[in-house]
Design a protein around this motif. Structure first.
Motif, PDB file in Angstrom:
ATOM      1  N   ASP A  31     -27.720 -31.092 -18.793  1.00 11.97           N
ATOM      2  CA  ASP A  31     -27.263 -29.725 -19.014  1.00 11.97           C
ATOM      3  C   ASP A  31     -26.287 -29.298 -17.935  1.00 11.97           C
ATOM      4  OD1 ASP A  31     -27.670 -27.984 -21.058  1.00 11.97           O
ATOM      5  OD2 ASP A  31     -29.006 -26.683 -19.889  1.00 11.97           O
ATOM      6  N   GLN A  32     -26.563 -29.750 -16.696  1.00 12.50           N
ATOM      7  CA  GLN A  32     -25.762 -29.296 -15.563  1.00 12.50           C
ATOM      8  C   GLN A  32     -24.732 -30.321 -15.096  1.00 12.50           C
ATOM      9  OE1 GLN A  32     -29.197 -28.753 -13.271  1.00 12.50           O
ATOM     10  NE2 GLN A  32     -29.805 -26.907 -14.410  1.00 12.50           N
ATOM     11  N   ASP A  33     -24.866 -31.534 -15.556  1.00  5.91           N
ATOM     12  CA  ASP A  33     -24.049 -32.604 -15.016  1.00  5.91           C
ATOM     13  C   ASP A  33     -23.188 -33.248 -16.104  1.00  5.91           C
ATOM     14  OD1 ASP A  33     -24.805 -35.670 -13.145  1.00  5.91           O
ATOM     15  OD2 ASP A  33     -22.940 -34.721 -13.751  1.00  5.91           O
ATOM     16  N   PRO A  34     -21.913 -32.861 -16.142  1.00  3.61           N
ATOM     17  CA  PRO A  34     -21.034 -33.423 -17.183  1.00  3.61           C
ATOM     18  C   PRO A  34     -20.934 -34.940 -17.094  1.00  3.61           C
ATOM     19  CG  PRO A  34     -19.927 -31.656 -15.975  1.00  3.61           C
ATOM     20  CD  PRO A  34     -21.197 -31.936 -15.254  1.00  3.61           C
ATOM     21  N   ALA A  35     -21.005 -35.471 -15.878  1.00  4.49           N
ATOM     22  CA  ALA A  35     -20.871 -36.915 -15.702  1.00  4.49           C
ATOM     23  C   ALA A  35     -22.019 -37.631 -16.408  1.00  4.49           C
ATOM     24  CB  ALA A  35     -20.862 -37.263 -14.214  1.00  4.49           C
ATOM     25  N   LEU A  36     -23.223 -37.072 -16.247  1.00  3.29           N
ATOM     26  CA  LEU A  36     -24.384 -37.697 -16.881  1.00  3.29           C
ATOM     27  C   LEU A  36     -24.259 -37.626 -18.401  1.00  3.29           C
ATOM     28  CD1 LEU A  36     -27.160 -39.025 -16.206  1.00  3.29           C
ATOM     29  CD2 LEU A  36     -28.156 -36.782 -16.697  1.00  3.29           C
ATOM     30  N   ARG A  37     -23.758 -36.471 -18.869  1.00  5.62           N
ATOM     31  CA  ARG A  37     -23.558 -36.338 -20.316  1.00  5.62           C
ATOM     32  C   ARG A  37     -22.573 -37.386 -20.814  1.00  5.62           C
ATOM     33  NH1 ARG A  37     -25.058 -31.290 -22.409  1.00  5.62           N
ATOM     34  NH2 ARG A  37     -23.444 -31.284 -23.988  1.00  5.62           N
ATOM     35  N   GLY A  38     -21.532 -37.602 -20.001  1.00  4.25           N
ATOM     36  CA  GLY A  38     -20.534 -38.613 -20.366  1.00  4.25           C
ATOM     37  C   GLY A  38     -21.168 -39.995 -20.467  1.00  4.25           C
ATOM     38  N   THR A  39     -22.006 -40.289 -19.458  1.00  2.00           N
ATOM     39  CA  THR A  39     -22.685 -41.591 -19.468  1.00  2.00           C
ATOM     40  C   THR A  39     -23.544 -41.724 -20.722  1.00  2.00           C
ATOM     41  OG1 THR A  39     -22.800 -41.394 -17.080  1.00  2.00           O
ATOM     42  CG2 THR A  39     -24.142 -43.117 -18.087  1.00  2.00           C
ATOM     43  N   TRP A  40     -24.249 -40.657 -20.995  1.00  2.00           N
ATOM     44  CA  TRP A  40     -25.140 -40.658 -22.168  1.00  2.00           C
ATOM     45  C   TRP A  40     -24.329 -40.953 -23.442  1.00  2.00           C
ATOM     46  CZ3 TRP A  40     -29.123 -36.141 -23.228  1.00  2.00           C
ATOM     47  CH2 TRP A  40     -30.041 -36.587 -24.189  1.00  2.00           C
ATOM     48  N   GLU A  41     -23.206 -40.260 -23.554  1.00  2.00           N
ATOM     49  CA  GLU A  41     -22.378 -40.475 -24.731  1.00  2.00           C
ATOM     50  C   GLU A  41     -21.914 -41.921 -24.825  1.00  2.00           C
ATOM     51  OE1 GLU A  41     -18.952 -37.875 -25.383  1.00  2.00           O
ATOM     52  OE2 GLU A  41     -20.344 -36.189 -25.401  1.00  2.00           O
ATOM     53  N   ARG A  42     -21.487 -42.462 -23.653  1.00  2.00           N
ATOM     54  CA  ARG A  42     -21.020 -43.854 -23.666  1.00  2.00           C
ATOM     55  C   ARG A  42     -22.146 -44.785 -24.075  1.00  2.00           C
ATOM     56  NH1 ARG A  42     -18.398 -42.129 -19.222  1.00  2.00           N
ATOM     57  NH2 ARG A  42     -19.854 -43.077 -17.763  1.00  2.00           N
ATOM     58  N   TYR A  43     -23.346 -44.520 -23.562  1.00  2.00           N
ATOM     59  CA  TYR A  43     -24.502 -45.350 -23.927  1.00  2.00           C
ATOM     60  C   TYR A  43     -24.732 -45.297 -25.434  1.00  2.00           C
ATOM     61  CZ  TYR A  43     -26.217 -46.171 -19.175  1.00  2.00           C
ATOM     62  OH  TYR A  43     -26.369 -46.592 -17.888  1.00  2.00           O
ATOM     63  N   GLN A  44     -24.610 -44.095 -25.965  1.00  2.00           N
ATOM     64  CA  GLN A  44     -24.850 -43.944 -27.402  1.00  2.00           C
ATOM     65  C   GLN A  44     -23.828 -44.728 -28.198  1.00  2.00           C
ATOM     66  OE1 GLN A  44     -24.880 -39.719 -27.451  1.00  2.00           O
ATOM     67  NE2 GLN A  44     -27.088 -39.574 -27.602  1.00  2.00           N
ATOM     68  N   ILE A  45     -22.577 -44.640 -27.787  1.00  2.00           N
ATOM     69  CA  ILE A  45     -21.529 -45.393 -28.486  1.00  2.00           C
ATOM     70  C   ILE A  45     -21.805 -46.887 -28.363  1.00  2.00           C
ATOM     71  CG2 ILE A  45     -19.078 -45.980 -28.456  1.00  2.00           C
ATOM     72  CD1 ILE A  45     -18.659 -43.012 -27.453  1.00  2.00           C
ATOM     73  N   ALA A  46     -22.136 -47.295 -27.115  1.00  2.00           N
ATOM     74  CA  ALA A  46     -22.423 -48.714 -26.891  1.00  2.00           C
ATOM     75  C   ALA A  46     -23.580 -49.167 -27.769  1.00  2.00           C
ATOM     76  CB  ALA A  46     -22.748 -48.955 -25.419  1.00  2.00           C
ATOM     77  N   ARG A  47     -24.605 -48.349 -27.832  1.00  3.06           N
ATOM     78  CA  ARG A  47     -25.761 -48.730 -28.624  1.00  3.06           C
ATOM     79  C   ARG A  47     -25.398 -48.818 -30.106  1.00  3.06           C
ATOM     80  NH1 ARG A  47     -31.274 -45.316 -29.109  1.00  3.06           N
ATOM     81  NH2 ARG A  47     -29.850 -43.884 -30.125  1.00  3.06           N
TER      82      ARG A  47
END
Lengths: 205, 316
Positions: A31-47
Motif C-alpha cells: 500500500d505504501q511502497d510503490p517499489a514493492l507493488r512493482g515487484t509484485w506485478e512483475r512476479y505476477q507477470i512472470a508467474r
C-alpha cells in the motif's frame, strides 16, 4: 532486512504458501511502497508466463485480496510467533485458508468484462443514463464473489447495458437475436463445444 | 573446441532464422489436429463455461464411429438444458425456441491456411488440463477487428480441452474448460436424450419480399453464408439473417421491418463476449432494423452496422 522479509513473504504469497499474516504484511507494505507493488506485478507477470496463463497487466489484485481478507476473522496471534516457524499443523491449516481467499480474490480481479467497463461503454446518446452494471455492484458489495456466483442477485438486470432505454419490443428482440445467433453457431458441427456452452448460458437466463 | 563453438553458433543462428515460421506451422498443424479430433475420438467428460454474469457446468458424451459423430450435451446445474447432435444435425434441444435446423452445409471447414492470414498462430508451450497433457496454441488477431484465443489441446489427441477468449485490452471474456475427460466407447444409453430434450420446431419460412439489405463493409477475412429468411412466430414479418465467419469468430446479421408496435432505435448491447449493435435503416418502402450480433469487438460491430446499404451485394 525488512525488505528481505517482505520479499520472502511476497514469494510465499506468489507460491500460495503465505500464511495469513504474511499476506496482510505484504498488502500493508504494498500500500505504501510503490517499489514493492512493482515487484509484485512483475512476479505476477512472470508467474503467468510460467504457467502459460493469460495475464492482464492492468489489474491490481491487491485490492481484491484485501477485500477478501477484510471479511475474514482477525487472527489472535502475535506476528513474532508466526514468522519463523514454517511447519506444523496450524500453519498448514492457515495456508489452506489463505490460499482459498487468494484464489477467490484473483478470480474477482480477473473478472470478466462487463457493462461497467468504461472503454466498452456505448458512446451514443450521452444525455441518457447508462444502465448500471448490476454484476459489478454486487461483486463490490460482498468483497469476494466469483464471477457468475451472484446469479440470483443479478439475474434481473445482468444481460444488457444500453445507451438509451430501448423499447420493450427491441429489448425482447435483442434477447431473441442473441439466442438465435448462439444456437445457430452451436448447431454447426464445430471442433469446439464453446458455442454450445454460450447458447446454454443464454438459455439459462 | 573452437570448431565446436562455431558449430553451435551456426545451428543457433539457423534455429533463429527457421523458428518463427516453424512455430506457426506447428501451431497450424495443431489447429488441424483439433478439427480432426472431433471425428476421431470417443469420450465422456465434464466441463465448465464462464463469462460475465454466468458460470455453468456441463456433461458431454461424444461418440465417433465411421465418421458419424453423435454427441449429447447436458447442463449439470440449474435447468437441465440438453442437446443431442448427430452427424452435424441437432436431433433435439431443450431450447425455448427449438428453432429449425440451420443449413449446416454452409459451414466451411476451418481453413487453417486462411486463418493465419488474419491471426498469428503460435505454440506457447505445454501444461495440463483435466489431468491430460495439453499443448497451448495462441491465436492472436493481426488487426483490432477480432478477439484473441488461447486454445489448450490434448497433446495426444488434439481435442480442445480449454479455450480462453481475450479482448484487445487483455481482458478475459469467456472460459471453457474440461474438468474431467475419459476417452472411452460410449454406450447407446448415454446418447439417449432425456425428457427435457424436445424435437425441433417447424421452420416458418418467410415468403415476403424484402429489400436485400447487406453490410457494405466487412472486417477482412469474413465471408457470409446463405441468407435465411423466416419468421420467429406465425404472426410476425419475416426476419432475414446471414452468418459471417473468418474461421474463428462469427457474427450474424439480422434485418427485419419496423412498425407501429415494433419500435426500435440505434442500440448497443453486450452479453458476455457477445455484442449486439442495432441500426435503423430508412428506405422508400419502410423502416428496417439491422442488428449485428457476434463475438467480435464492439468497434467492429459498430462499423459493420453503420455500413448497411439496400440492395447492395456486400463485399466478399
Amino acid at each position: 532486512m525488512r525488505s528481505e522479509v517482505l520479499q520472502e513473504s511476497l514469494s510465499a504469497l506468489m507460491d500460495n504458501e503465505a500464511d495469513d499474516l504474511e499476506v496482510r504484511r505484504v498488502l500493508q507494505a504494498a500500500d505504501q511502497d510503490p517499489a514493492l507493488r512493482g515487484t509484485w506485478e512483475r512476479y505476477q507477470i512472470a508467474r503467468s508466463v510460467l504457467h502459460k496463463e493469460h495475464w492482464q497487466g492492468s489489474a491490481d489484485l491487491s485490492a481484491g485480496i484485501a477485500a477478501a481478507l477484510r471479511d475474514e476473522p482477525e487472527l489472535n496471534m502475535q506476528p513474532e510467533t508466526v514468522a519463523p516457524a514454517r511447519s506444523g499443523l496450524w500453519r498448514n491449516m492457515s495456508r489452506v485458508a489463505v490460499a482459498a481467499s487468494v484464489t477467490m480474490a484473483v478470480l474477482v480481479g480477473v473478472r470478466m468484462v462487463n457493462q461497467g467497463d468504461v472503454p466498452t461503454q456505448p458512446n451514443l446518446a450521452a444525455d441518457t443514463p447508462v444502465v448500471a452494471p448490476s454484476f459489478a455492484t454486487s461483486a463490490a458489495r460482498s468483497g469476494a464473489v466469483l464471477a457468475g456466483y451472484s446469479d440470483s442477485s443479478s439475474a434481473g438486470a445482468e444481460p444488457i447495458a444500453t445507451a438509451q432505454a430501448p423499447s420493450a419490443w427491441h429489448e425482447q428482440r435483442i434477447g431473441r437475436y442473441l439466442r438465435e445467433h448462439a444456437e445457430n453457431s452451436a448447431q454447426f458441427s464445430s471442433p469446439q463445444l464453446v458455442p454450445y456452452a454460450r447458447a446454454a448460458s443464454i438459455e439459462g437466463r | 573446441m573452437v570448431i565446436l563453438k562455431r558449430g553451435w553458433g551456426c545451428c543457433y543462428l539457423a534455429a533463429l532464422l527457421v523458428s518463427p515460421a516453424a512455430l506457426a506451422n506447428d501451431a497450424a498443424s495443431w489447429l488441424q489436429r483439433m478439427s480432426d479430433a472431433t471425428s476421431q475420438v470417443s469420450y465422456k467428460g465434464a466441463f465448465v463455461y464462464e463469462r460475465s454474469g454466468s458460470f455453468s457446468t456441463h456433461q458431454v458424451w461424444h461418440r465417433s464411429t465411421d465418421q458419424v459423430v453423435t454427441e449429447r450435451l447436458l447442463q449439470a446445474d440449474g435447468e437441465p438444458h440438453e442437446w443431442v447432435r448427430r452427424d452435424g444435425h441437432v436431433q433435439c434441444a431443450s431450447s425455448y425456441s427449438a428453432g429449425p435446423v440451420w443449413d449446416a452445409a454452409s459451414q466451411s471447414p476451418q481453413d487453417v491456411e486462411t486463418l493465419s492470414q488474419w491471426y498469428s498462430l503460435e505454440v506457447l508451450g505445454a501444461t495440463r488440463v483435466a489431468n491430460h497433457a495439453a499443448t497451448v496454441v495462441s491465436v492472436k488477431p493481426r488487426d483490432n477487428l477480432r478477439y484473441a484465443y488461447e486454445l489448450y489441446l490434448d497433446s495426444e489427441t488434439g481435442l480442445l480441452l480449454k479455450s480462453l477468449l481475450i479482448n484487445e485490452r487483455g481482458t478475459l471474456l469467456e472460459r471453457f474448460q474440461f474438468t474431467d475427460l475419459t476417452y472411452t466407447d460410449i454406450a447407446d444409453a448415454n446418447l439417449e436424450p432425456g425428457a427435457a430434450c424436445l424435437q425441433l420446431g417447424v421452420t416458418l419460412k418467410g415468403e415476403q419480399e424484402q429489400p436485400d439489405w447487406q453490410p457494405g463493409w466487412l472486417p477482412p477475412g469474413f465471408t457470409g453464408g446463405p441468407t435465411d429468411v423466416r419468421a420467429f412466430s406465425v404472426d410476425e414479418p419475416a426476419v432475414s439473417s446471414r452468418v459471417y465467419s473468418d474461421g474463428m469468430a462469427r457474427f450474424t446479421v439480422f434485418v427485419e421491418p419496423l412498425g407501429e408496435d415494433r419500435l426500435a432505435n440505434d442500440l448497443r448491447a453486450q452479453l458476455g463476449p457477445t455484442v449486439a449493435v442495432s441500426r435503423k435503416l430508412n428506405a422508400a418502402d419502410g423502416v428496417f432494423l439491422a442488428t449485428v450480433v457476434g463475438e467480435i469487438p464492439p468497434e467492429a460491430a459498430e462499423r459493420i452496422a453503420a455500413s448497411f446499404e439496400p440492395g447492395l451485394e456486400s463485399v466478399q
